[in-house]
Design a protein around this motif. Structure first.
Motif, mmCIF file in Angstrom:
data_model
loop_
_atom_site.group_PDB
_atom_site.id
_atom_site.type_symbol
_atom_site.label_atom_id
_atom_site.label_comp_id
_atom_site.label_asym_id
_atom_site.label_seq_id
_atom_site.Cartn_x
_atom_site.Cartn_y
_atom_site.Cartn_z
ATOM 1 N N ALA A 188 -17.178 9.079 3.163
ATOM 2 C CA ALA A 188 -17.125 9.744 4.467
ATOM 3 C C ALA A 188 -16.625 8.784 5.544
ATOM 4 N N VAL A 189 -17.076 7.530 5.498
ATOM 5 C CA VAL A 189 -16.608 6.541 6.474
ATOM 6 C C VAL A 189 -15.120 6.281 6.296
ATOM 7 N N LEU A 190 -14.681 6.080 5.060
ATOM 8 C CA LEU A 190 -13.269 5.807 4.801
ATOM 9 C C LEU A 190 -12.395 6.989 5.211
ATOM 10 N N ARG A 191 -12.813 8.166 4.826
ATOM 11 C CA ARG A 191 -12.029 9.360 5.158
ATOM 12 C C ARG A 191 -11.956 9.550 6.675
ATOM 13 N N GLY A 192 -13.072 9.345 7.349
ATOM 14 C CA GLY A 192 -13.104 9.530 8.794
ATOM 15 C C GLY A 192 -12.330 8.480 9.565
ATOM 16 N N ALA A 193 -12.087 7.329 8.943
ATOM 17 C CA ALA A 193 -11.357 6.250 9.608
ATOM 18 C C ALA A 193 -9.852 6.365 9.422
ATOM 19 N N CYS A 194 -9.395 7.373 8.706
ATOM 20 C CA CYS A 194 -7.971 7.625 8.537
ATOM 21 C C CYS A 194 -7.273 6.477 7.808
ATOM 22 N N VAL A 195 -7.913 5.941 6.786
ATOM 23 C CA VAL A 195 -7.312 4.841 6.029
ATOM 24 C C VAL A 195 -6.459 5.403 4.894
ATOM 25 N N ALA A 196 -5.500 4.597 4.448
ATOM 26 C CA ALA A 196 -4.629 5.004 3.343
ATOM 27 C C ALA A 196 -4.600 3.981 2.223
ATOM 28 N N ARG A 197 -4.855 2.709 2.552
ATOM 29 C CA ARG A 197 -4.799 1.628 1.553
ATOM 30 C C ARG A 197 -6.182 0.987 1.500
ATOM 31 N N VAL A 198 -6.832 1.063 0.341
ATOM 32 C CA VAL A 198 -8.241 0.693 0.227
ATOM 33 C C VAL A 198 -8.453 -0.300 -0.910
ATOM 34 N N LEU A 199 -9.237 -1.333 -0.629
ATOM 35 C CA LEU A 199 -9.702 -2.278 -1.643
ATOM 36 C C LEU A 199 -11.136 -1.939 -2.017
ATOM 37 N N ASP A 200 -11.411 -1.876 -3.308
ATOM 38 C CA ASP A 200 -12.781 -1.743 -3.808
ATOM 39 C C ASP A 200 -13.152 -3.104 -4.392
ATOM 40 N N LEU A 201 -13.902 -3.886 -3.622
ATOM 41 C CA LEU A 201 -14.208 -5.269 -3.986
ATOM 42 C C LEU A 201 -15.511 -5.331 -4.765
ATOM 43 N N GLY A 202 -15.442 -5.882 -5.987
ATOM 44 C CA GLY A 202 -16.581 -5.825 -6.882
ATOM 45 C C GLY A 202 -16.711 -4.411 -7.418
ATOM 46 N N CYS A 203 -15.584 -3.878 -7.898
ATOM 47 C CA CYS A 203 -15.514 -2.445 -8.226
ATOM 48 C C CYS A 203 -16.373 -2.056 -9.416
ATOM 49 N N GLY A 204 -16.746 -3.023 -10.278
ATOM 50 C CA GLY A 204 -17.563 -2.690 -11.437
ATOM 51 C C GLY A 204 -16.886 -1.655 -12.317
ATOM 52 N N PRO A 205 -17.650 -0.731 -12.907
ATOM 53 C CA PRO A 205 -17.069 0.247 -13.826
ATOM 54 C C PRO A 205 -16.350 1.400 -13.141
ATOM 55 N N GLY A 206 -16.213 1.344 -11.815
ATOM 56 C CA GLY A 206 -15.294 2.259 -11.147
ATOM 57 C C GLY A 206 -15.811 3.540 -10.535
ATOM 58 N N PRO A 207 -17.097 3.682 -10.171
ATOM 59 C CA PRO A 207 -17.526 4.955 -9.595
ATOM 60 C C PRO A 207 -16.861 5.289 -8.258
ATOM 61 N N LEU A 208 -16.666 4.287 -7.408
ATOM 62 C CA LEU A 208 -15.960 4.549 -6.150
ATOM 63 C C LEU A 208 -14.468 4.709 -6.393
ATOM 64 N N LEU A 209 -13.915 3.914 -7.306
ATOM 65 C CA LEU A 209 -12.492 4.028 -7.632
ATOM 66 C C LEU A 209 -12.135 5.446 -8.054
ATOM 67 N N LEU A 210 -12.994 6.053 -8.849
ATOM 68 C CA LEU A 210 -12.717 7.402 -9.333
ATOM 69 C C LEU A 210 -12.614 8.379 -8.170
ATOM 70 N N ARG A 211 -13.502 8.252 -7.210
ATOM 71 C CA ARG A 211 -13.448 9.123 -6.035
ATOM 72 C C ARG A 211 -12.206 8.852 -5.194
ATOM 73 N N LEU A 212 -11.890 7.580 -5.011
ATOM 74 C CA LEU A 212 -10.703 7.231 -4.235
ATOM 75 C C LEU A 212 -9.424 7.710 -4.911
ATOM 76 N N ALA A 213 -9.375 7.572 -6.221
ATOM 77 C CA ALA A 213 -8.176 7.970 -6.949
ATOM 78 C C ALA A 213 -7.918 9.466 -6.851
ATOM 79 N N GLN A 214 -8.968 10.242 -6.638
ATOM 80 C CA GLN A 214 -8.828 11.693 -6.525
ATOM 81 C C GLN A 214 -8.688 12.171 -5.087
ATOM 82 N N ALA A 215 -8.699 11.238 -4.135
ATOM 83 C CA ALA A 215 -8.561 11.578 -2.720
ATOM 84 C C ALA A 215 -7.090 11.515 -2.322
ATOM 85 N N ASP A 216 -6.527 12.631 -1.862
ATOM 86 C CA ASP A 216 -5.095 12.644 -1.571
ATOM 87 C C ASP A 216 -4.731 11.771 -0.382
#
Length: 210
Positions: free
Chosen positions: A13-41
């Motif tokens: 919600a914070v990322l989407r509301g900030a109008c970002v387009a290029r995102v780093l997932d630092l310490g991404c681990g097995p990818g739970p946030l990555l999966l959501r980001l990858a599906q966000a247009d």
């Protein structure tokens, strides 16, 4: 699992509301946030960084069933966020979801320098356990929630750290609760949101409704 989903949705919600387009997932681990980001247009470029090749392999395995291969839009990079590659500098945002508490306290200054001075994204979102809440999990006497945690901050400690880091690196900082709140102990997870202060007092970018 419910708390983890609430945490990830709060970050999204914070990322989407900030109008970002290029995102780093630092310490991404097995990818739970990555999966959501990858599906966000709205996320046009996503990089997951982790020091552990096993975690990156698990992240790739989690992404593969959704047809989200490692490629130009989504990349998985092995690297140390305490010594990040300067080529990853300048992204719109970086997220550290349940990451900082795995860093030895004596190495936090390296983390701060790597994220806020070297990478210097416009927005940084940090989530971490709220130690004040631990008695509700039966964790007393300084016992942590996970054996790999090096520390767990109270709400006051996170506020103090966030304020110091923001002042040192030219960011503003705000603190947020995640999930249902106990009247005295707060919420299970807490979030700090850092926004880089525009040079010369420039007006912030307006984000269209999504």
């Amino acid at each position: 699992m419910l708390q983890n989903a609430q945490r990830l949705e709060a970050v999204m919600a914070v990322l989407r509301g900030a109008c970002v387009a290029r995102v780093l997932d630092l310490g991404c681990g097995p990818g739970p946030l990555l999966l959501r980001l990858a599906q966000a247009d709205w996320a046009r470029e996503v990089v997951g960084l982790d020091v552990d090749p096993g975690e990156l392999k698990a992240a790739q395995a989690a992404l593969d069933p959704y047809g989200l291969p490692d490629g130009d839009r989504l990349r998985l990079v092995q690297g140390d966020l305490l010594r990040p590659d300067a080529r990853l500098a300048g992204f719109d945002a970086a997220a550290l979801v349940e990451t900082v508490e795995h860093i030895d306290p004596g190495r936090l200054s390296a983390l701060e320098h790597g994220v806020f001075a070297v990478l210097r994204p416009g927005l940084v979102v940090v989530t971490t356990p709220n130690a004040d809440y631990n008695p509700l999990y039966g964790r007393t006497g300084g016992r942590f929630r996970h054996p790999d945690h090096r520390f767990e901050w109270s709400r006051v400690q996170l506020r103090t750290w966030a304020g110091r880091v923001a002042a040192a690196h030219g960011y503003s900082a705000s603190l947020h609760d995640i999930g249902p709140a106990h009247p005295r102990l707060g919420t299970s997870s807490q979030m700090a949101v850092f926004r880089r202060v525009p040079a010369g007092g420039a007006a912030p970018v307006r984000c269209p409704v999504r």
